[in-house]
Design an enzyme around this catalytic site. Structure first.
Site, PDB file in Angstrom:
ATOM      1  N   ARG A  12       0.821  -1.215   0.000  1.00 48.20           N
ATOM      2  CA  ARG A  12       0.000   0.000   0.000  1.00 48.20           C
ATOM      3  C   ARG A  12       0.857   1.267   0.000  1.00 48.20           C
ATOM      4  O   ARG A  12       0.622   2.178  -0.795  1.00 48.20           O
ATOM      5  CB  ARG A  12      -0.929   0.010   1.221  1.00 48.20           C
ATOM      6  CG  ARG A  12      -1.951  -1.103   1.284  1.00 48.20           C
ATOM      7  CD  ARG A  12      -2.843  -1.161   0.070  1.00 48.20           C
ATOM      8  NE  ARG A  12      -3.506   0.111  -0.204  1.00 48.20           N
ATOM      9  CZ  ARG A  12      -3.977   0.476  -1.405  1.00 48.20           C
ATOM     10  NH1 ARG A  12      -3.820  -0.316  -2.456  1.00 48.20           N
ATOM     11  NH2 ARG A  12      -4.597   1.628  -1.566  1.00 48.20           N
ATOM     12  N   CYS A 155       1.601   6.631  10.213  1.00 47.63           N
ATOM     13  CA  CYS A 155       0.594   7.566   9.701  1.00 47.63           C
ATOM     14  C   CYS A 155      -0.135   8.260  10.841  1.00 47.63           C
ATOM     15  O   CYS A 155      -0.393   9.474  10.781  1.00 47.63           O
ATOM     16  CB  CYS A 155      -0.397   6.835   8.795  1.00 47.63           C
ATOM     17  SG  CYS A 155      -1.260   5.445   9.592  1.00 47.63           S
TER      18      CYS A 155
END
Length: 339
Positions: A12, A155
């Site tokens: 990803r 993140c």
């Protein structure tokens, strides 16, 4: 100069890094010379071109033997299991972006260096003995030329650290709690199946699933003064992208909700422009898909209780925002190292 980058792991984050590089117009600053991925090249090309979360990639993508082409740019494809066997020296690699999610120790970084890379940037939290952990927009100015092995944190860390810094600088944080409401991830099951974490044996699309998180440790890595004063929990929800973080902090100075919002709005327009955004629109998670900011403060959800307890809701595209910060940190590392 143009920074020569290799990507280790084309999942990803690895694929979104390539997409973000081309979409952000930074190809004059960064060029991808190689990708190491155990999957076959045809699958790599297909998943780069077609993405369920981010749509079709605007550039032509094709695969020919051991090369992946994005437009006219040729990228060498490798399928090496051993870090020591990677041809980084032969390819003149300046920075390896290790996006496997598996490697993160100093030993792993040194293996990339021994293979010929000048620098290594992990796309996930690393061990404590790395040279630096960067949240771009907060501490990238602390990078030094001798920093060879660096982590780009996570993140969620990139999302919440700028907001915590702003609130602490303005009002003085005493303690806090964080709840991460995170989209489903690849380590969950499509239907019920075995997993060491019994909660993750359950179908990701059918439940809100509590999971372990090390976000509190990530916060205290940047703010040691908050050791034992921040706690975090996390749940996974049945969406495939975008994350919300519920942040609650007690502060020393009395404050009102509109003052908190004004502080965060000014930061988004000023010192944290491009990193933090601010909105008061009635938006939902899908509206933040493909948003390049690390954090988007939802001003409609800010609350203050008793003048000293602040609650905020902060959104992020946990893939796209983070991929853009990988590029930012890569350039920051190169700037101090190769100027």
């Amino acid at each position: 100069m143009t920074v020569r980058v290799a990507i280790n792991g084309f999942g990803r984050i690895g694929r979104n890094v390539v997409r973000a590089l081309y979409e952000s117009g930074r190809r004059a600053e960064i060029t991808v010379v190689a990708i190491n991925e155990l999957a076959d090249a045809a699958g790599m090309a297909h998943l780069l071109k077609y993405d369920t979360s981010h749509g079709r990639f605007a550039w032509e993508v094709r695969q020919e033997r051991d090369q992946l082409f994005v437009g006219d740019d040729a990228i060498r494809v490798l399928h090496e299991h051993s870090l020591q066997s990677l041809p980084w020296r032969e390819l003149g690699v300046d920075v390896v972006l290790d996006c496997t999610g598996v490697y993160g120790s100093r030993e792993h970084g040194e293996a990339h260096i021994a293979a010929g890379a000048k620098k290594v940037l992990f796309s996930h939290p690393g061990s404590n003995d790395l040279d630096a952990t960067v949240v771009y927009g907060v501490n990238q100015d602390q990078l030094r030329a001798e920093h060879r092995i660096v982590s780009n944190a996570s993140c969620t860390t990139n999302c919440i650290i700028p907001v915590i810094k702003l609130l602490d600088d303005a009002y003085g944080i005493e303690s806090g709690t964080v709840t991460t409401i995170h989209s489903a991830m690849h380590d969950q099951q499509v239907i019920d199946a075995y997993h060491p974490d019994l909660r993750r044996t359950r179908a990701a699309s059918q439940s809100i699933i509590p999971v372990d998180t090390k976000l509190a440790a990530g916060i205290t890595r940047f703010f040691p003064q908050f050791n034992d004063r921040f706690e975090a929990i996390a749940v996974r929800v049945p969406t495939i992208n975008v994350t919300a973080i519920d942040l609650s902090v007690t502060v020393k100075k009395p404050v009102k909700a509109n003052e908190v919002n004004l502080l965060l709005q000014k930061a988004a327009q000023g010192a944290f422009h491009g990193i933090v955004d601010y909105t008061e629109l009635p938006l939902v998670s899908v509206d933040f898909n493909h948003d390049p900011h690390s954090a988007i403060v939802d001003g409609t959800q800010t609350r203050v209780s008793g003048a000293h307890l602040i609650k905020t809701l902060v959104w992020c595209d946990n893939e796209w925002g983070f991929a853009n910060r990988m590029l930012d940190t890569t350039l920051a590392m190169a700037t101090v190292a190769f100027r």
